[in-house]
Design a protein around this motif. Structure first.
Motif, PDB file in Angstrom:
ATOM      1  N   SER A   1       0.837  -1.180   0.000  1.00  0.00           N
ATOM      2  CA  SER A   1       0.000   0.000   0.000  1.00  0.00           C
ATOM      3  C   SER A   1       0.886   1.249   0.000  1.00  0.00           C
ATOM      4  O   SER A   1       1.910   1.303   0.665  1.00  0.00           O
ATOM      5  N   ALA A   2       0.476   2.245  -0.736  1.00  0.00           N
ATOM      6  CA  ALA A   2       1.257   3.477  -0.877  1.00  0.00           C
ATOM      7  C   ALA A   2       1.101   4.354   0.357  1.00  0.00           C
ATOM      8  O   ALA A   2       0.026   4.459   0.938  1.00  0.00           O
ATOM      9  N   SER A   3       2.192   4.971   0.742  1.00  0.00           N
ATOM     10  CA  SER A   3       2.188   5.868   1.887  1.00  0.00           C
ATOM     11  C   SER A   3       1.843   7.273   1.429  1.00  0.00           C
ATOM     12  O   SER A   3       2.277   7.712   0.367  1.00  0.00           O
ATOM     13  N   LEU A   4       1.069   7.982   2.214  1.00  0.00           N
ATOM     14  CA  LEU A   4       0.691   9.347   1.873  1.00  0.00           C
ATOM     15  C   LEU A   4       1.780  10.328   2.274  1.00  0.00           C
ATOM     16  O   LEU A   4       2.441  10.156   3.291  1.00  0.00           O
ATOM     17  N   VAL A   5       1.943  11.361   1.456  1.00  0.00           N
ATOM     18  CA  VAL A   5       2.876  12.438   1.755  1.00  0.00           C
ATOM     19  C   VAL A   5       2.064  13.582   2.340  1.00  0.00           C
ATOM     20  O   VAL A   5       1.038  13.977   1.794  1.00  0.00           O
ATOM     21  N   SER A   6       2.516  14.129   3.454  1.00  0.00           N
ATOM     22  CA  SER A   6       1.834  15.247   4.094  1.00  0.00           C
ATOM     23  C   SER A   6       2.674  16.506   3.971  1.00  0.00           C
ATOM     24  O   SER A   6       3.891  16.463   4.148  1.00  0.00           O
TER      25      SER A   6
ATOM     26  N   PHE B   1      12.877  14.653   5.965  1.00  0.00           N
ATOM     27  CA  PHE B   1      11.945  15.532   5.265  1.00  0.00           C
ATOM     28  C   PHE B   1      12.369  15.695   3.811  1.00  0.00           C
ATOM     29  O   PHE B   1      13.497  15.393   3.438  1.00  0.00           O
ATOM     30  N   HIS B   2      11.438  16.171   3.002  1.00  0.00           N
ATOM     31  CA  HIS B   2      11.726  16.592   1.622  1.00  0.00           C
ATOM     32  C   HIS B   2      11.301  18.051   1.507  1.00  0.00           C
ATOM     33  O   HIS B   2      10.279  18.451   2.055  1.00  0.00           O
TER      34      HIS B   2
ATOM     35  N   ASN C   1       6.773  15.338   4.665  1.00  0.00           N
ATOM     36  CA  ASN C   1       7.351  14.185   5.346  1.00  0.00           C
ATOM     37  C   ASN C   1       7.935  13.248   4.307  1.00  0.00           C
ATOM     38  O   ASN C   1       7.703  13.382   3.114  1.00  0.00           O
ATOM     39  N   VAL C   2       8.736  12.288   4.757  1.00  0.00           N
ATOM     40  CA  VAL C   2       9.283  11.270   3.879  1.00  0.00           C
ATOM     41  C   VAL C   2       8.321  10.096   3.891  1.00  0.00           C
ATOM     42  O   VAL C   2       8.010   9.564   4.968  1.00  0.00           O
TER      43      VAL C   2
END
Length: 94
Positions: free
Chosen positions: A1-6, A72-73, A90-91
């Protein structure tokens, strides 16, 4: 499952390198950074952006688009008016 970027934070910097706007979208564990630190962060990014443009081996490269760190990005958009927008995310988990 893909992780969400916040999106954690948004910064807007004018063409002179001054911080126009900043907003944190999540509460950080260490608390909110103060205005002086936000201004310092904006100024550092503006300076890195200017240095990268001068050092770029590509003739028409005029922008530093992202910075990826372990925790972080940072993503940047530099518009023709000279205003720079950057967000800190977030990463995503692998």
């Amino acid at each position: 499952s893909a992780s969400l970027v916040s999106v954690l934070s948004l910064y807007v910097i004018n063409k002179s390198g001054g911080l126009i706007y900043n907003r944190d979208f999540v509460q950080r564990a260490a608390g909110r950074i103060d205005v002086s630190d936000a201004m310092r962060l904006g100024s550092i990014w503006f300076s890195l952006h200017a240095i990268a443009a001068q050092l770029s081996p590509t003739p028409n490269a005029k922008t530093l688009k992202s910075l990826h760190a372990d925790t972080f990005h940072l993503h940047c958009l530099h518009v023709p008016s000279g205003t720079t927008f950057f967000i800190i995310t977030n990463v995503p988990a692998p």
